[in-house]
Design a protein around this motif. Structure first.
Motif, PDB file in Angstrom:
ATOM      1  N   TYR A   1       0.828  -1.203   0.000  1.00 51.41           N
ATOM      2  CA  TYR A   1       0.000   0.000   0.000  1.00 51.41           C
ATOM      3  C   TYR A   1       0.868   1.261   0.000  1.00 51.41           C
ATOM      4  CZ  TYR A   1      -3.813   3.146   1.261  1.00 51.41           C
ATOM      5  OH  TYR A   1      -4.720   4.162   1.267  1.00 51.41           O
ATOM      6  N   ILE A   2       1.927   1.262   0.821  1.00 55.10           N
ATOM      7  CA  ILE A   2       2.839   2.409   0.849  1.00 55.10           C
ATOM      8  C   ILE A   2       3.535   2.565  -0.493  1.00 55.10           C
ATOM      9  CG2 ILE A   2       4.972   3.306   1.873  1.00 55.10           C
ATOM     10  CD1 ILE A   2       4.046   1.987   4.513  1.00 55.10           C
ATOM     11  N   LYS A   3       3.995   1.461  -1.048  1.00 54.06           N
ATOM     12  CA  LYS A   3       4.688   1.508  -2.342  1.00 54.06           C
ATOM     13  C   LYS A   3       3.771   2.056  -3.435  1.00 54.06           C
ATOM     14  CE  LYS A   3       7.019  -1.332  -5.731  1.00 54.06           C
ATOM     15  NZ  LYS A   3       7.326  -2.692  -6.163  1.00 54.06           N
ATOM     16  N   GLU A   4       2.508   1.603  -3.459  1.00 56.54           N
ATOM     17  CA  GLU A   4       1.570   2.071  -4.475  1.00 56.54           C
ATOM     18  C   GLU A   4       1.199   3.539  -4.252  1.00 56.54           C
ATOM     19  OE1 GLU A   4      -1.727  -0.609  -4.295  1.00 56.54           O
ATOM     20  OE2 GLU A   4      -0.558  -2.279  -5.115  1.00 56.54           O
ATOM     21  N   SER A   5       1.095   3.951  -2.991  1.00 62.94           N
ATOM     22  CA  SER A   5       0.694   5.308  -2.681  1.00 62.94           C
ATOM     23  C   SER A   5       1.812   6.318  -2.897  1.00 62.94           C
ATOM     24  CB  SER A   5       0.221   5.408  -1.233  1.00 62.94           C
ATOM     25  OG  SER A   5      -0.868   4.576  -1.018  1.00 62.94           O
ATOM     26  N   VAL A   6       2.999   5.981  -2.416  1.00 60.62           N
ATOM     27  CA  VAL A   6       4.107   6.937  -2.422  1.00 60.62           C
ATOM     28  C   VAL A   6       5.082   6.663  -3.563  1.00 60.62           C
ATOM     29  CG1 VAL A   6       5.979   7.882  -1.006  1.00 60.62           C
ATOM     30  CG2 VAL A   6       3.887   7.110   0.079  1.00 60.62           C
ATOM     31  N   GLY A   7       5.181   5.415  -3.960  1.00 61.53           N
ATOM     32  CA  GLY A   7       6.119   5.065  -5.008  1.00 61.53           C
ATOM     33  C   GLY A   7       7.492   4.705  -4.484  1.00 61.53           C
TER      34      GLY A   7
END
Length: 101
Positions: A92-98
């Motif tokens: 979720y963090i990776k998808e949200s923040v990149g």
């Protein structure tokens, strides 16, 4: 503004109702999708709560709502058996923040 839980799990719906959060029980995926569509643009609701399992069933509609940036906020909680996807938060963090952690 109030919170609302929409779930196919009667225990989740009842438990959150006992804590003061209104709930809509859905007997199947079609009813879950219909309830989400009904309440996703309701101005009196600030937060819609879905279990992880229910989120995965109507993922496209939920993502579309989240990307709109409008209220109500849609949050996902673990179901009665706990978190099913152990890498959910990192993904979720990776998808949200990149950023990959």
């Amino acid at each position: 503004m109030k919170s609302l839980v929409i779930s196919r799990n009667r225990d989740v719906t009842t438990g959150l109702r006992l804590s003061g959060i209104d709930g809509k029980f859905s007997k199947d995926v079609e009813e879950l999708r219909a309830n989400f569509k009904k309440y996703k643009d309701d101005d009196s609701i600030g937060i819609i709560i879905l279990t992880e399992r229910d989120f995965n069933e109507i993922k496209e509609e939920v993502i579309e709502k989240k990307l709109s940036g409008t209220l109500p906020l849609v949050v996902t909680i673990p179901g009665p058996k706990g978190i099913e996807d152990k890498d959910f938060i990192l993904r979720y963090i990776k998808e949200s923040v990149g950023i990959k952690l």
